[in-house]
Design a protein around this motif. Structure first.
Motif, PDB file in Angstrom:
ATOM      1  N   ALA A  65     112.495  11.808  24.278  1.00 21.15           N
ATOM      2  CA  ALA A  65     113.211  12.739  24.919  1.00 21.15           C
ATOM      3  C   ALA A  65     112.536  12.878  26.451  1.00 21.15           C
ATOM      4  O   ALA A  65     112.971  12.780  27.487  1.00 21.15           O
ATOM      5  CB  ALA A  65     113.467  13.990  24.336  1.00 21.15           C
ATOM      6  N   VAL A  68     112.757   9.628  28.273  1.00 23.95           N
ATOM      7  CA  VAL A  68     113.926   9.308  28.977  1.00 23.95           C
ATOM      8  C   VAL A  68     114.072  10.185  30.336  1.00 23.95           C
ATOM      9  O   VAL A  68     114.630   9.635  31.372  1.00 23.95           O
ATOM     10  CB  VAL A  68     115.026   9.580  27.738  1.00 23.95           C
ATOM     11  N   VAL A  69     113.764  11.512  30.483  1.00 20.81           N
ATOM     12  CA  VAL A  69     113.895  12.043  31.829  1.00 20.81           C
ATOM     13  C   VAL A  69     112.916  11.903  32.703  1.00 20.81           C
ATOM     14  O   VAL A  69     112.692  12.168  33.796  1.00 20.81           O
ATOM     15  CB  VAL A  69     114.010  13.481  31.399  1.00 20.81           C
ATOM     16  N   MET A 104     117.395  18.876  31.466  1.00 19.23           N
ATOM     17  CA  MET A 104     116.821  19.010  30.277  1.00 19.23           C
ATOM     18  C   MET A 104     117.153  20.483  29.709  1.00 19.23           C
ATOM     19  O   MET A 104     116.754  21.231  30.310  1.00 19.23           O
ATOM     20  CB  MET A 104     115.384  18.612  30.191  1.00 19.23           C
ATOM     21  N   VAL A 186     119.411  16.234  28.516  1.00 20.36           N
ATOM     22  CA  VAL A 186     118.584  16.088  27.222  1.00 20.36           C
ATOM     23  C   VAL A 186     118.299  17.364  26.495  1.00 20.36           C
ATOM     24  O   VAL A 186     117.961  18.290  27.335  1.00 20.36           O
ATOM     25  CB  VAL A 186     117.189  15.195  27.703  1.00 20.36           C
ATOM     26  N   ASP A 188     116.346  19.071  23.728  1.00 18.03           N
ATOM     27  CA  ASP A 188     115.198  19.032  23.079  1.00 18.03           C
ATOM     28  C   ASP A 188     115.052  20.186  22.108  1.00 18.03           C
ATOM     29  O   ASP A 188     114.723  21.155  22.319  1.00 18.03           O
ATOM     30  CB  ASP A 188     113.699  18.789  23.660  1.00 18.03           C
ATOM     31  N   TYR A 217     125.089  13.677  26.414  1.00 25.56           N
ATOM     32  CA  TYR A 217     124.168  14.682  25.846  1.00 25.56           C
ATOM     33  C   TYR A 217     123.280  13.598  25.013  1.00 25.56           C
ATOM     34  O   TYR A 217     123.540  12.635  24.311  1.00 25.56           O
ATOM     35  CB  TYR A 217     124.493  15.750  24.845  1.00 25.56           C
ATOM     36  N   LEU A 218     121.696  13.865  25.131  1.00 23.73           N
ATOM     37  CA  LEU A 218     120.905  13.322  24.279  1.00 23.73           C
ATOM     38  C   LEU A 218     120.141  14.318  23.529  1.00 23.73           C
ATOM     39  O   LEU A 218     119.592  15.308  23.995  1.00 23.73           O
ATOM     40  CB  LEU A 218     119.599  12.508  25.022  1.00 23.73           C
TER      41      LEU A 218
END
Lengths: 345, 321
Positions: A65, A68-69, A104, A186, A188, A217-218
Motif C-alpha cells: 500500500a 503504491v502511494v 490514503m 488507499v 490501510d 479503492y485499494l
C-alpha cells in the motif's frame, strides 16, 4: 466499467536491510540480512472498483500500500496510475499533479490526526497544499461540507482530535482524504482499530462515498468479513507474494489456493451448521529466511516434492489467478473450502 | 456559555477575526486551568513582579546605583530601613560602596534575566533545529550531530565558557568591553545547554516522524521543513518548555558563577550573581543584607519560573486537560 485500469502494479518488490550496524558486522562477522517484505506483486485496479489485499500480519500488505502511494520507494517493479509512473526517480510535474488524485486512510485513527491541530486545519491541509480553496471563507465552507458529508457536525471543526471517539476520528480522516477530491484512495486497514459496531458504519460510509464520487479503492485488511463487504476483487498475500487474485464472489464461493481455503475455513459464521470449521494452523514464517520453493509449503496439507523446490508463479487465468502447483496440476479442484480431513458433523 | 450572548467561534470567524481571538481566549481551557491553580497564579505574579522590576528599573528604582554622582561612600554598609541604624532612603540597606541594595537588585535582575533568557533562547533554537534535523533525517546526519553533542557533553559548562572567553580575549585584546562580555556570556552559556534540547527533541522526533499524520502530510507533498515545523515541532515542544524553564534558572546561576570567577560581568555592572558574591565577603562581618536580599530575589525568581513552567507543561498537553 472502463476497460483501462486506473492503477497498474507490476512486479513490485521491496527488500529491507535489517542487518546489524556496520561496526557490529565487521567485529562479529555477522552477515548482511535482507528482509523481503514484498516480491513480484502484480495486479491492476479498474476505475471505481475496490481491490482488496488480504493476508495475515507480516504478509506485506501495508508495504505494498505504501509503495503504491509513493511513501515507500520500491526496490523493484513499477506502479503506474492513469498512465503516469509513480516509481521513477525523477519527479515529473505530471507526478506532482497526480499526487492530488491519490489519498490514503490510515489504520490507527489515533495516530493519523495531528493531536495539536484543530480538526478544521487537519481537513483543510490538503486544500491548502493543492490550493483548492481560494480564501479562508471558502476553505471554512468546504471543511463544513466535508464534515457534514462524513456525518459530523460542521461546528466540530474547532475541536481537537482527542475530543472524538475512534470512529469519529476515522470519519475525520476520511474527510481529510476526500477534501482535495481524489480519485484513488488507499485504505490501510481503516477499520481494524475500531469496535465491530463502528466498523460497519465506517465501511458503509466508505461505500456510499465511493458510489457518490466514483472513487477507486485499494483496500488493505486482514479481516475477511470486512473484505467480503467491500471488495469487488481480492488479492490474497502470503509472505510478500500474491498467491491468489480473484473476483470477490468467486473467491468466497470457490477458493482455489490452499491458503485461501485455510483462511476461509477459519472465518467464524453465525449459522455454523454443516460447515466444519478449522483453525488456521501454524504461523507465517520468518521473511528473512523464507522456506524454499512455495513459501506456504510447511503449512500446506497438499504440499508435495515440487512445492518444496520450485516456487509457483501466479498463473493468470479467468476467473481467478492462482500461484499453486497443486491447483495448476489439477490435484485440487476449486471447492467449497473444506479441507481434507475436516469432518462434517 | 449561553448561546444568545456568545456567538460560537465558528460564526464569529466569518464576522470578526479579532472578536474570535478574544472569545477563544476567554473560553480556552488554558485560562481555566490557570485560574484554578493558586500556586501558578502566585508564581506568575512573582515572575511578573521581578520581570517588571527589571524592565522598568530606571523608572522605579529609588537610586541609580551606576551614577557615581548619586553614590556616596558615607552611606556605605547601611542596614535595612527598619533596623536601628537604617536610613529610610535606603529601604533594603546599602553595600560597601554606598549603593542602594533595592536599586542594585532591580538593575541586577535586569542583567541576570537578559543573560538567562537570551542564552536559553540561543541554546533552545540551536538544540531544537539540530534535534529535529537529526531525528527526522536519521542516518549519517543523525550520527554526526549526536556525536558532536556527545563530545560537547564531556566538557563542563564552565570550561566551555572559560575557553570561549579566553579565545575572545586573545582575538580582540584590549578592546574587550562590557557589551562584548555580555554577548560572550550568552554564547558560552547557550553553547553548554543546547545538547539537552537536541537530545530531547531528537528522541521525540523519531517517535513522531513515523506516525501516520506525518505520513499523511508527506503523501500530499508537504515540504519536509514545513512538516518539521508545523507538524512535528508542536508535538515535541512540551518537554522543551520544561527544560527551558529549569535551564533559565541554571543559566542565571551559571552566569553568577562565571561572574564570580572573573569572566562574567564586572562589579560596575553587577548581575544578581555578582551581587551575591560581593555580599558573600561581608556575610560574616554582620552586613547580611548585601547577600541575602539578592539571594532571596534569585531564589524567588528561579522557583516561580519553575512553577510556571510546570503548569505550562500540563496546560499545553491537550491530553491532560
Amino acid at each position: 466499467m472502463s476497460t483501462e485500469p486506473l492503477v497498474t502494479v507490476e512486479n513490485l518488490g521491496r527488500i529491507y536491510d535489517v542487518s546489524k550496524p556496520w561496526l557490529n558486522r565487521v567485529v562479529e562477522r555477522a552477515p548482511i540480512q535482507l528482509l523481503t517484505a514484498a516480491a513480484g506483486v502484480t495486479f491492476s485496479i479498474a476505475r471505481t472498483e475496490t481491490f482488496a489485499l488480504v493476508g495475515e500480519s507480516g504478509s506485506g500488505k501495508s508495504t505494498v500500500a505504501k509503495m503504491v502511494v509513493g511513501l515507500v520507494p520500491p526496490s523493484s517493479g513499477e506502479v503506474t496510475i492513469d498512465g503516469i509512473s509513480m516509481t521513477h526517480r525523477r519527479r515529473s510535474s505530471e507526478r506532482e499533479r497526480l499526487r492530488r488524485r491519490i489519498q490514503m486512510i490510515f489504520q490507527a485513527p489515533y495516530a493519523s490526526l495531528n493531536p495539536r491541530w484543530r480538526v478544521e486545519n487537519i481537513i483543510a491541509e490538503p486544500l491548502r497544499a493543492f490550493s483548492v480553496a481560494q480564501n479562508a471563507d471558502e476553505q471554512h465552507k468546504r471543511v463544513g461540507e466535508l464534515l457534514r458529508l462524513v456525518g459530523l457536525d460542521p461546528a466540530d471543526g474547532v475541536k481537537y482530535p482527542h475530543e472524538f471517539s475512534g470512529g469519529q476520528r476515522q470519519r475525520i480522516a476520511i474527510a481529510r482524504a476526500l477534501s482535495a477530491q481524489p480519485e484513488f484512495i488507499v485504505c490501510d486497514e481503516p477499520t481494524s482499530a475500531l469496535d465491530v459496531s463502528v466498523q460497519a458504519q465506517i465501511l458503509n460510509l466508505m461505500r456510499d462515498l465511493q458510489r457518490q464520487f466514483g472513487l477507486t479503492y485499494l483496500f488493505i485488511s486482514h479481516n475477511l468479513a470486512v473484505v467480503r463487504h467491500m471488495a469487488t476483487r481480492i488479492g490474497v498475500m502470503y509472505l510478500g507474494r500474491l498467491v491468489e487474485v480473484s473476483p470477490a464472489r468467486e473467491l468466497f464461493r470457490a477458493p482455489r489456493h490452499p491458503y485461501t481455503r485455510m483462511l476461509l475455513d477459519a472465518v467464524p459464521d453465525l449459522d455454523l451448521t454443516e460447515r466444519g470449521r478449522k483453525a488456521v494452523e501454524g504461523e507465517i514464517p520468518n521473511p528473512i529466511t523464507p522456506p524454499p520453493g512455495c513459501a506456504f509449503h510447511p503449512r500446506c496439507p497438499y504440499a508435495f516434492e515440487r512445492c518444496r523446490v520450485e516456487r509457483p508463479v501466479l498463473l493468470p487465468s479467468a476467473p481467478a489467478s492462482v500461484a499453486c502447483h497443486a491447483v495448476e496440476e489439477g490435484r485440487i479442484k476449486p471447492g467449497a473450502g473444506v479441507l481434507e480431513g475436516a469432518v462434517t458433523p | 456559555m449561553s448561546a444568545s450572548a456568545t456567538p460560537t467561534p465558528l460564526e464569529s470567524a466569518a464576522t470578526a477575526p479579532e472578536r474570535k481571538r478574544w472569545a477563544a481566549l476567554r473560553d480556552s481551557d488554558t485560562l481555566y486551568s490557570f485560574l484554578h491553580s493558586k500556586v501558578t497564579i502566585a508564581a506568575a505574579i512573582v515572575t511578573l513582579l521581578i520581570i517588571c522590576g527589571a524592565l522598568f528599573a530606571p523608572w522605579i528604582a529609588p537610586h541609580n546605583p551606576f551614577d557615581l554622582r548619586e553614590v556616596n561612600l558615607i552611606n556605605s554598609n547601611l542596614p535595612p530601613a527598619w533596623m536601628a541604624e537604617g536610613n529610610k532612603d535606603f529601604l533594603l540597606g546599602t553595600d560597601d560602596q554606598g549603593r542602594d541594595i533595592l536599586s542594585t537588585i532591580l538593575y541586577g535582575s535586569r542583567i541576570s534575566l537578559s543573560v538567562g533568557i537570551l542564552s536559553v533562547a540561543f541554546a533552545a533554537i540551536v538544540g531544537i533545529v539540530l534535534g529535529l534535523v537529526a531525528g527526522y533525517r536519521g542516518g549519517a546526519v543523525d550520527t554526526v550531530i549526536m556525536r558532536i553533542a556527545d563530545v560537547q557533553l564531556t566538557f563542563p559548562a564552565i570550561l566551555i565558557a572559560l575557553l570561549i572567553d579566553g579565545s575572545v580575549r586573545a582575538m580582540v585584546g584590549g578592546q574587550r568591553n562590557e557589551e562584548m562580555v555580555f554577548w560572550v556570556l550568552i554564547f558560552s552559556i547557550g553553547l553548554s545547554f543546547w545538547v539537552q534540547y537536541a537530545r530531547t527533541v531528537r528522541g521525540s522526533t523519531m517517535v513522531e516522524k513515523s506516525k501516520d499524520y506525518v505520513l499523511a502530510a508527506r503523501l500530499i507533498g508537504i515540504h519536509p521543513i514545513k512538516i518539521l515545523f508545523r507538524h512535528v515541532l508542536p508535538n515535541v515542544i512540551g518537554p522543551v518548555l520544561v527544560i527551558a524553564t529549569i535551564n533559565l534558572a541554571l543559566a542565571v546561576i551559571l552566569e553568577a558563577t562565571l561572574s564570580f570567577l572573573g569572566v562574567g560581568l564586572p562589579p560596575t555592572q553587577p548581575s544578581l550573581g555578582t551581587l551575591i558574591s560581593i555580599g558573600n565577603n561581608y556575610l560574616f562581618s554582620g552586613e547580611w543584607w548585601i547577600a541575602i536580599f539578592p539571594g532571596i530575589t534569585l531564589a524567588a525568581l528561579v522557583l516561580a519560573v519553575n512553577l510556571v513552567g510546570d503548569w505550562l507543561r500540563d496546560a499545553l498537553n491537550p491530553k491532560l486537560r
